[in-house]
Motif scaffolding. Structure first.
Motif, short mmCIF file in Angstrom:
data_model
loop_
_atom_site.label_atom_id
_atom_site.label_comp_id
_atom_site.label_asym_id
_atom_site.label_seq_id
_atom_site.Cartn_x
_atom_site.Cartn_y
_atom_site.Cartn_z
N CYS A 1 0.85 -1.20 0.00
CA CYS A 1 0.00 0.00 0.00
C CYS A 1 0.88 1.25 0.00
CB CYS A 1 -0.94 -0.01 1.20
SG CYS A 1 -0.12 -0.13 2.81
N GLY A 2 0.27 2.42 -0.08
CA GLY A 2 1.05 3.66 -0.08
C GLY A 2 1.26 4.18 -1.48
N SER A 3 2.43 4.75 -1.74
CA SER A 3 2.69 5.38 -3.02
C SER A 3 2.82 4.34 -4.13
CB SER A 3 3.96 6.23 -2.96
OG SER A 3 5.09 5.42 -2.82
N SER A 4 2.83 4.83 -5.35
CA SER A 4 2.77 3.93 -6.52
C SER A 4 4.15 3.53 -7.03
CB SER A 4 1.99 4.60 -7.65
OG SER A 4 2.63 5.82 -8.03
N ARG A 5 5.19 3.75 -6.26
CA ARG A 5 6.55 3.52 -6.76
C ARG A 5 6.79 2.09 -7.25
NH1 ARG A 5 9.14 5.01 -1.00
NH2 ARG A 5 7.89 6.82 -1.54
N GLU A 6 7.25 1.97 -8.47
CA GLU A 6 7.56 0.67 -9.05
C GLU A 6 8.81 0.07 -8.42
OE1 GLU A 6 7.58 -1.24 -13.57
OE2 GLU A 6 7.87 0.91 -13.29
N HIS A 7 9.61 0.92 -7.79
CA HIS A 7 10.85 0.48 -7.16
C HIS A 7 10.61 -0.58 -6.09
CE1 HIS A 7 11.31 4.54 -8.73
NE2 HIS A 7 12.63 4.34 -8.83
N ALA A 8 9.43 -0.61 -5.50
CA ALA A 8 9.14 -1.61 -4.46
C ALA A 8 9.23 -3.02 -5.04
CB ALA A 8 7.76 -1.36 -3.85
N ALA A 9 8.65 -3.20 -6.22
CA ALA A 9 8.75 -4.50 -6.89
C ALA A 9 10.19 -4.79 -7.29
CB ALA A 9 7.83 -4.53 -8.11
N TRP A 10 10.89 -3.76 -7.78
CA TRP A 10 12.29 -3.95 -8.16
C TRP A 10 13.14 -4.40 -6.98
CZ3 TRP A 10 13.33 1.32 -11.11
CH2 TRP A 10 12.50 1.38 -12.24
N ALA A 11 12.92 -3.78 -5.82
CA ALA A 11 13.73 -4.09 -4.63
C ALA A 11 13.49 -5.52 -4.16
CB ALA A 11 13.41 -3.10 -3.51
N ILE B 1 5.47 -13.49 -3.81
CA ILE B 1 4.93 -12.89 -2.58
C ILE B 1 3.57 -13.53 -2.36
CG2 ILE B 1 4.36 -10.76 -1.36
CD1 ILE B 1 7.22 -10.79 -2.35
N ILE B 2 3.32 -13.97 -1.13
CA ILE B 2 2.01 -14.53 -0.78
C ILE B 2 1.44 -13.67 0.34
CG2 ILE B 2 0.75 -16.55 0.05
CD1 ILE B 2 3.01 -18.29 -1.08
N ASN C 1 0.00 -4.84 -9.75
CA ASN C 1 0.27 -4.75 -11.18
C ASN C 1 1.74 -4.50 -11.47
OD1 ASN C 1 -2.34 -4.99 -12.75
ND2 ASN C 1 -2.94 -3.48 -11.24
N ASN C 2 2.39 -3.67 -10.64
CA ASN C 2 3.82 -3.42 -10.81
C ASN C 2 4.62 -4.72 -10.65
OD1 ASN C 2 3.65 -0.67 -11.34
ND2 ASN C 2 3.98 -0.07 -9.22
N ALA C 3 4.22 -5.53 -9.67
CA ALA C 3 4.92 -6.80 -9.44
C ALA C 3 4.81 -7.69 -10.67
CB ALA C 3 4.35 -7.49 -8.21
N LEU D 1 7.55 -10.58 -10.94
CA LEU D 1 7.39 -11.02 -9.56
C LEU D 1 5.95 -11.50 -9.39
CD1 LEU D 1 8.72 -11.05 -6.66
CD2 LEU D 1 7.76 -8.76 -6.37
N LEU D 2 5.75 -12.71 -8.87
CA LEU D 2 4.41 -13.29 -8.81
C LEU D 2 3.76 -13.00 -7.45
CD1 LEU D 2 2.11 -15.01 -9.94
CD2 LEU D 2 3.36 -17.04 -9.18
N PRO D 3 2.73 -12.13 -7.40
CA PRO D 3 2.00 -11.88 -6.17
C PRO D 3 0.77 -12.79 -6.09
CG PRO D 3 1.42 -10.21 -7.79
CD PRO D 3 2.31 -11.22 -8.48
N ILE D 4 0.66 -13.54 -5.02
CA ILE D 4 -0.43 -14.50 -4.85
C ILE D 4 -1.26 -14.12 -3.65
CG2 ILE D 4 -0.97 -16.91 -4.29
CD1 ILE D 4 1.55 -17.72 -5.79
#
Length: 199
Positions: A80-90, A99-100, A110-112, A117-120
């Motif tokens: 949650c929070g800001s829309s930074r794509e860097h979170a998925a990159w990190a 990520i589960i 969507n960024n993940a 990166l697979l978010p489940i």
């Protein structure tokens, strides 16, 4: 983008809810535009003591038994929070493949997916099982069958068919465009010159 079909690995439990993107990768590390190098600063304020990268012994990612974990199991409203794509990159640069969580912010989710990166999403009862796995117990995340396999049980998960296709074939947005490279070239050769003549 690397293809994702089946991943076998260990988990690390981070049971917090509402982990936001500033906690995932603080704003002072967002100056770079390359996708690599962010893993060092993942969960920076939790992982380190002070400003000299001294590991916080109380933070679970610093526990040596979890050093090879490629699956993060966590709480509700992850990213949650800001829309930074860097979170998925990190997360990806650190070494996480999956990520589960109980739920995600739409933008992070969507960024993940766009970055491989697979978010489940899984309910609490399934995550409780995963939270209690031993650090060396492996699980299998099978994207074609959309299941998480652990301890003789299989738990299904949902994923948008379009994103599933992209992950299975290793296609990011650029890859999707390049799939139409021949048609684009024909358009450039035959259509654009007509407009240039008119101009």
């Amino acid at each position: 983008m690397e293809k994702f079909t089946k991943y076998v690995g260990t988990t690390v439990p981070l049971v917090n809810a509402n982990i936001d993107t500033d906690q995932i990768i603080p704003k002072q590390f967002l100056k770079a535009i390359d996708k690599s190098g962010f893993g060092k600063n993942l969960f920076y304020e939790w992982r380190y003591v002070g400003n000299d990268y001294e590991p916080n012994p109380g933070f679970i990612l610093n526990n040596p038994v979890y050093k090879d974990a490629g699956i993060l199991v966590t709480g509700e409203n992850f990213g949650c929070g800001s829309s930074r794509e860097h979170a998925a990159w990190a997360l990806q640069d650190y070494g996480f493949k999956v990520i589960i969580a109980g739920s995600y912010s739409d933008i992070f989710y969507n960024n993940a997916l766009k970055n491989g990166l697979l978010p489940i999403v899984q309910p609490q009862q399934v995550r409780n099982i995963l939270f209690n796995l031993s650090p060396d117990e492996k699980i299998t995340v099978d994207l074609p069958s959309q299941t998480i396999e652990v301890a003789g049980a299989a738990f299904p998960f949902e994923i948008n068919a379009s994103f599933k296709h992209k992950l299975l074939n290793g296609l990011d947005d650029i890859g999707i465009t390049l799939a139409f490279e021949e048609q684009i070239a024909k358009f450039e050769q035959h259509t654009i010159p007509k407009y240039l003549k008119k101009a």
